[in-house]
Design a protein around this motif. Structure first.
Motif, mmCIF file in Angstrom:
data_model
loop_
_atom_site.group_PDB
_atom_site.id
_atom_site.type_symbol
_atom_site.label_atom_id
_atom_site.label_comp_id
_atom_site.label_asym_id
_atom_site.label_seq_id
_atom_site.Cartn_x
_atom_site.Cartn_y
_atom_site.Cartn_z
ATOM 1 N N THR A 211 0.924 -1.057 0.207
ATOM 2 C CA THR A 211 -0.148 0.085 0.119
ATOM 3 C C THR A 211 0.791 1.225 0.115
ATOM 4 O O THR A 211 2.179 1.097 0.231
ATOM 5 N N GLU A 212 0.165 2.504 -0.358
ATOM 6 C CA GLU A 212 0.887 3.587 -0.150
ATOM 7 C C GLU A 212 1.453 3.945 1.256
ATOM 8 O O GLU A 212 2.653 4.474 1.283
ATOM 9 N N ASN A 213 0.666 3.490 2.236
ATOM 10 C CA ASN A 213 1.032 3.958 3.459
ATOM 11 C C ASN A 213 2.241 2.937 3.862
ATOM 12 O O ASN A 213 3.369 3.463 4.473
ATOM 13 N N GLU A 214 2.418 1.693 3.393
ATOM 14 C CA GLU A 214 3.654 1.082 3.741
ATOM 15 C C GLU A 214 4.838 1.413 3.026
ATOM 16 O O GLU A 214 5.840 1.793 3.495
ATOM 17 N N ILE B 103 5.395 4.883 2.187
ATOM 18 C CA ILE B 103 5.481 5.854 3.094
ATOM 19 C C ILE B 103 6.287 5.537 4.227
ATOM 20 O O ILE B 103 7.383 6.318 4.610
ATOM 21 N N SER B 104 5.849 4.788 4.769
ATOM 22 C CA SER B 104 6.333 4.181 6.301
ATOM 23 C C SER B 104 7.639 3.691 6.298
ATOM 24 O O SER B 104 8.670 3.937 6.712
ATOM 25 N N THR B 105 7.921 2.729 5.131
ATOM 26 C CA THR B 105 9.150 2.257 4.732
ATOM 27 C C THR B 105 10.516 3.210 4.561
ATOM 28 O O THR B 105 11.326 3.276 4.955
ATOM 29 N N SER C 228 10.387 6.270 4.975
ATOM 30 C CA SER C 228 10.662 7.196 5.996
ATOM 31 C C SER C 228 11.805 6.881 7.054
ATOM 32 O O SER C 228 12.492 7.581 7.640
ATOM 33 N N CYS D 179 1.175 1.983 -7.130
ATOM 34 C CA CYS D 179 1.917 1.281 -5.738
ATOM 35 C C CYS D 179 3.096 0.393 -6.531
ATOM 36 O O CYS D 179 3.488 -0.515 -5.653
#
Length: 295
Positions: free
Chosen positions: A94-97, A99-101, A103, A156
């Motif tokens: 996902t986009e959140n994954e 972005i989180s990775t 970062s 993604c």
């Protein structure tokens, strides 16, 4: 001609090729680069000319800026799009994954240099060994990512990003590491260097542009040595010490302790003299020239 040209290196050209091309174009042999730029990358490659070759070592440590593209789902042996695919993953993220990775890859990190690199092992470049099918043990290196921004995410699968980093950072390896971290593999599918120290892509010159210039016009696009070293702090020496300074005499100076042991751009009579350092001896501060660069 003495100074630095902000050369725009096209994709597919090695840094050594760029030096040879500019030597022929400018009809001068004394040209060198300030650290290699990946052949499959394009962008800023500062080239030192004439006496400017003497400052190359001080430009090597400058920070670099890139715009890169990370393509997920595949891993290649070269960590970029020119290599052979060695692993494929159908895992969706996902986009959140993403972005989180990504970062997590900011600040001080450890990076294992890739086999497809110009680093040497027992006198032989790693990429030469890699082409022979050999892999040798490498030591992880400490690098620093000063800034990283995701510019866009497409389905993604493709991530366009900006990175500001220290010398020695491999963006290919950064892409590979992020892909592994996401559990879906990844490789660098595009790379543009947009900055190297004070040299920015908007001020760079292509070989097509340079080749059309006459001698006087070429002189106008060469950055003077001291301006190329603006990332180094300036230090001014009193005029009465000029003759000793240009002869490399160690001089007692009035300064602060926080100036010690760092490189300084040394000026006297508003003339750029060279690079020096402040040292402490018997509770007194002295200026010791590292290199006198007066033209």
């Amino acid at each position: 001609m003495n100074g630095v040209i902000n050369f725009f290196k096209p994709r597919g050209m090695t840094s050594h090729d760029a030096v040879n091309l500019l030597r022929r174009t400018l009809k001068t042999k004394k040209i060198g680069h300030t650290g290699t730029l990946d052949p499959n990358a394009s962008g800023v490659l500062p080239l030192c000319i004439g006496k400017g070759t003497r400052i190359a070592e001080y430009l090597l440590d400058s920070n670099k800026e890139y715009i890169g593209e990370l393509t997920l789902g595949y891993r290649t042996d070269t960590q970029d799009g020119d290599g052979k695919v060695i692993s494929i993953s159908n895992k969706s993220v996902t986009e959140n994954e993403i972005i989180s990775t990504m970062s997590k890859y900011i600040g001080d990190i450890s990076q294992l240099p890739p086999m497809y690199s110009a680093l040497k092992h027992k006198g032989k470049k790693l990429y030469e060994l890699a082409r022979e099918g050999k892999t040798v043990e490498r030591t992880p290196r400490s690098i620093k990512i000063y800034d990283q921004k995701i510019l866009s995410i497409e389905d993604c699968k493709k991530i366009l990003f900006y990175t500001s980093c220290s010398r020695g950072t491999y963006i290919r390896t950064l892409c590979d590491d992020i892909g592994m971290d996401l559990g879906t593999y990844g490789y660098m599918s595009y790379l543009l260097r947009v900055g190297a120290g004070s040299f920015k892509i908007e001020d760079s010159y292509s070989i097509e542009y340079i080749s059309k210039l006459n001698h006087e016009e070429i002189l106008q696009i060469i950055t003077p040595m001291d301006k190329a070293l603006e990332h180094i702090e300036r230090f001014t020496v009193p005029e009465y010490l000029y003759s000793k300074l240009i002869n490399g005499v160690v001089l007692q100076v009035d300064t602060e302790e926080n100036m010690m042991n760092k490189l300084l751009r040394v000026y006297c009579k508003d003339i750029f003299v060279g690079i020096g350092k402040i040292i402490l001896d018997d509770s007194k501060f002295y200026l010791k020239m590292d290199k006198v660069l007066m033209i």
